[in-house]
Every structure is written in structure tokens, then in C-alpha cells.
Design a protein around this motif. Structure first.
Motif, PDB file in Angstrom:
ATOM      1  N   LYS A  79      -8.172  -1.579  -0.663  1.00  0.00           N
ATOM      2  CA  LYS A  79      -7.152  -1.978  -1.624  1.00  0.00           C
ATOM      3  C   LYS A  79      -6.451  -3.253  -1.183  1.00  0.00           C
ATOM      4  CE  LYS A  79      -4.761   0.941  -3.890  1.00  0.00           C
ATOM      5  NZ  LYS A  79      -3.765   1.967  -4.266  1.00  0.00           N
TER       6      LYS A  79
ATOM      7  N   TYR B  84      -8.726  -3.033  -6.189  1.00  0.00           N
ATOM      8  CA  TYR B  84      -9.417  -2.209  -5.188  1.00  0.00           C
ATOM      9  C   TYR B  84     -10.926  -2.267  -5.409  1.00  0.00           C
ATOM     10  CZ  TYR B  84      -9.994   1.118  -8.981  1.00  0.00           C
ATOM     11  OH  TYR B  84     -10.336   1.695 -10.174  1.00  0.00           O
TER      12      TYR B  84
ATOM     13  N   GLU C 215       0.832  -1.213   0.000  1.00  0.00           N
ATOM     14  CA  GLU C 215       0.000   0.000   0.000  1.00  0.00           C
ATOM     15  C   GLU C 215       0.868   1.265   0.000  1.00  0.00           C
ATOM     16  OE1 GLU C 215      -3.270   2.459  -0.186  1.00  0.00           O
ATOM     17  OE2 GLU C 215      -2.802   0.490  -0.935  1.00  0.00           O
TER      18      GLU C 215
ATOM     19  N   GLU D 120     -12.509   3.395   0.329  1.00  0.00           N
ATOM     20  CA  GLU D 120     -11.762   2.609  -0.644  1.00  0.00           C
ATOM     21  C   GLU D 120     -11.051   1.464   0.074  1.00  0.00           C
ATOM     22  OE1 GLU D 120      -9.013   5.307  -2.358  1.00  0.00           O
ATOM     23  OE2 GLU D 120     -10.546   6.522  -3.364  1.00  0.00           O
TER      24      GLU D 120
ATOM     25  N   THR E  89      -7.461   0.536   3.807  1.00  0.00           N
ATOM     26  CA  THR E  89      -8.567   1.408   3.443  1.00  0.00           C
ATOM     27  C   THR E  89      -8.168   2.876   3.478  1.00  0.00           C
ATOM     28  OG1 THR E  89      -9.361   1.679   5.705  1.00  0.00           O
ATOM     29  CG2 THR E  89     -10.204  -0.214   4.473  1.00  0.00           C
TER      30      THR E  89
END
Length: 320
Positions: free
Chosen positions: A179, A229, A34, A177, A169
């Protein structure tokens, strides 16, 4: 989980690296988790190989935001040590790659949740499923079936997997969102005992001592089975309570928050668990629950019944 985390000082961390472990490191690999750079340093070749298959690579020019020293040592003393300022974790004398993976994700989560800006990210120990751009998170304590049910849902047309165990998130004004945390998945061989469609997934794959391996799910279900995502619309909490006759229900945010707090955020791999961190994580889950539809499923029912309820939610067939 058979380890406890000992928080250590920067001075002890430096001493361990410089005077005890530096010479024993044989392999080093950086992962892009991330957007954060987490580096593995190990003397176990199998850990290096599984890490490379598991995570996206990060440029060697990027300085690490966190490190995991996964080492086999002469003294054979098991332990997990963590120095939170430099985000340095020591995993000593464990043969299980699952701890390497989980601690790397925990280090990244510890780093990312400290940024209180548009770059803020929070980690969730759970699965994330996408259907036509709308996401469903499945969050539960270990052993309640979130991974098994995630792979069952993938057998439905149009359903794609973002993460089967851990995702990150970002909450904006209008949406949440979610991911993916990993490139490929670290799964149990017994997933095929629930879903025969996965029998071919582990053929020719070397399993670790706990019957797990890093595999590419796309081999069985095709490239479209995975998605990077999604935008979360639903959160499903799983529990296993034989004393509760109610199998499936819609719940409110207060019940959801109470459940997540009682179960320590459904995450056994929190490296720092103090009042400040608890406050940060509680605030995140409050915001998550305010922006999503919330459900509870009691997995004491049959796997088919649980799947039916999950399909109602994920495929947007629920009558709630």
C-alpha cells in the motif's frame, strides 16, 4: 544520509519537550500513514506546507501513535533523537524536508511492525509498481536507481505507481499486499533528465535546497497513473557492481535474503536496530521472498537496458 540516531529515555524526551522545545513549536499537522497517526510539530513553515502536500491528513480527534519534532533551535546543534516507547523523534536543525518525510515513515514503521496479528504491517524502503493488479517491488540501496526506473516504467500503458520510495505491506496466507505511504511524491528535479516526459511536472514549483519538491504526478500522467495498493508478485533487487558481468538474473530466496541483510534491509532510516528488530525484519523478508518471484538487476548497464529488463518483469514478458 548525514545523521545518526541517538536513542533516548522517556525522561529525557519529557525534559526536552517541557523545558526546551514546547514554546518554540509554531505548527502541528497530523498525517494518516497506513492507518497510524503521525504528528509533525515544527517551527519551520516550509516543513508544514510540504508535509500537508505530501501526506493524507488525519482527524485531529485521533491521538498520535508517533510524533516528529522537526525544529530549528538557537543552539544550532544538529541531531536525531528517538524515544521508542512513545515513538517520539526529534530532528534538530536540519533544513532538508526529505529527512522529515523519511523519519515520519520510519516512526510509522516502528509502530506498525509491533502488532503481531492480522493488523501487522511492515515497511519497505522501495518502490511498488502495479500492472493489471499484479505488483512488482523494486528494492535497492540509495543511489542505485529505483526511483528513476519507477518513473520510467510509468510511461508504459497500464503501469501505475503505488509508491516511489517507501510502502507498507501486509502478508496474508495467500498474498502480499503493498500500500502507498504518501498522497503525493517527493521527487528530484533531475528525473526529467532521464525522462523528458516529466519536464512539465516541476514548472512553477518551488524546489528545496536539494532540488526536490512534493508534486502530484497525476498532473503529467493523469489520474490513472497512481494506485493506492497492489498485490505483489515480483521483487526486483537492484545493485551497482562493476565487477559483476551478469546484468539480469532470476535468483532464489536465500540469495535475496543474503543481499537484503548485507545491505541493512536497504533502509538507511531504521530508528531502532537491535537484535529483536533485526529478527522481526528478517522474518518479514523471508516470508516476502517465499511468496514472490525474485530477480536481480545490476544497474551498471545503460538505463535503457535496465528498463528493458524491468519491463520484462513488470509487463510479464520474462522468459524465466
Amino acid at each position: 544520509m548525514d545523521y545518526e540516531v541517538e536513542i533516548i529515555s522517556p525522561e529525557k524526551k519529557d525534559t526536552l519537550i517541557d523545558e526546551k522545545y514546547k514554546q518554540s513549536i509554531s505548527y502541528g499537522r497530523k498525517a494518516n500513514i497506513e492507518g497510524s497517526c503521525i504528528k509533525l510539530l515544527t517551527n519551520i513553515e516550509g516543513f508544514q506546507n510540504m508535509w500537508t502536500d505530501n501526506f493524507k491528513s488525519m482527524s485531529e480527534d485521533i491521538r498520535p501513535h508517533g510524533r516528529v519534532f522537526a525544529l530549528s533551535t538557537d543552539d544550532d546543534e544538529k541531531g536525531v533523537l528517538y524515544e521508542p516507547i512513545s515513538k517520539t523523534c526529534f530532528l534538530l536543525n536540519y533544513e532538508y524536508y526529505g529527512y522529515v518525510k523519511s523519519l515520519a515513515l520510519a516512526v510509522a514503521g516502528d509502530f506498525l511492525e509491533e502488532y503481531h496479528s492480522i493488523h501487522s504491517r511492515y515497511s519497505v524502503h522501495g518502490a511498488a509498481i502495479d500492472y493489471k493488479g499484479r505488483g512488482t517491488a523494486i528494492i535497492a540501496p540509495s543511489g542505485t536507481g529505483k526511483t528513476t526506473h519507477s518513473y520510467g516504467l510509468l510511461l508504459n500503458e497500464g503501469v501505475r505507481l503505488v509508491a516511489d520510495d517507501w510502502f507498507y505491506t501486509r502478508i496474508t496466507d495467500s498474498e502480499v499486499e503493498a500500500k502507498a505511504s504518501e498522497k503525493n511524491n517527493y521527487i528530484r528535479v533531475d528525473v526529467a533528465s532521464s525522462w523528458s516526459e516529466y519536464e512539465g511536472l516541476l514548472k512553477g514549483i518551488t524546489l528545496d535546497e536539494r532540488g526536490r519538491a512534493v508534486v502530484n504526478v497525476r498532473r503529467v500522467l493523469g489520474e490513472a497513473a497512481m494506485k493506492e495498493y497492489t498485490t505483489l508478485s515480483n521483487v526486483v533487487l537492484l545493485k551497482r557492481d562493476p565487477d559483476d558481468d551478469e546484468i539480469f538474473k532470476k535468483i532464489g530466496k536465500e540469495e535475496a535474503l543474503d543481499y537484503i541483510l548485507k545491505n541493512e534491509f536497504c533502509n538507511p532510516h531504521q530508528l531502532v536496530k537491535d537484535k529483536r528488530k533485526t529478527k522481526l525484519r528478517k522474518k518479514f523478508f523471508q516470508e516476502l521472498f517465499e511468496r514472490t518471484n525474485l530477480f536481480m538487476i545490476n544497474t551498471v548497464a545503460s538505463i535503457d537496458e535496465n528498463q528493458d529488463h524491468l519491463r520484462e518483469i513488470v509487463l510479464e514478458k520474462t522468459c524465466f
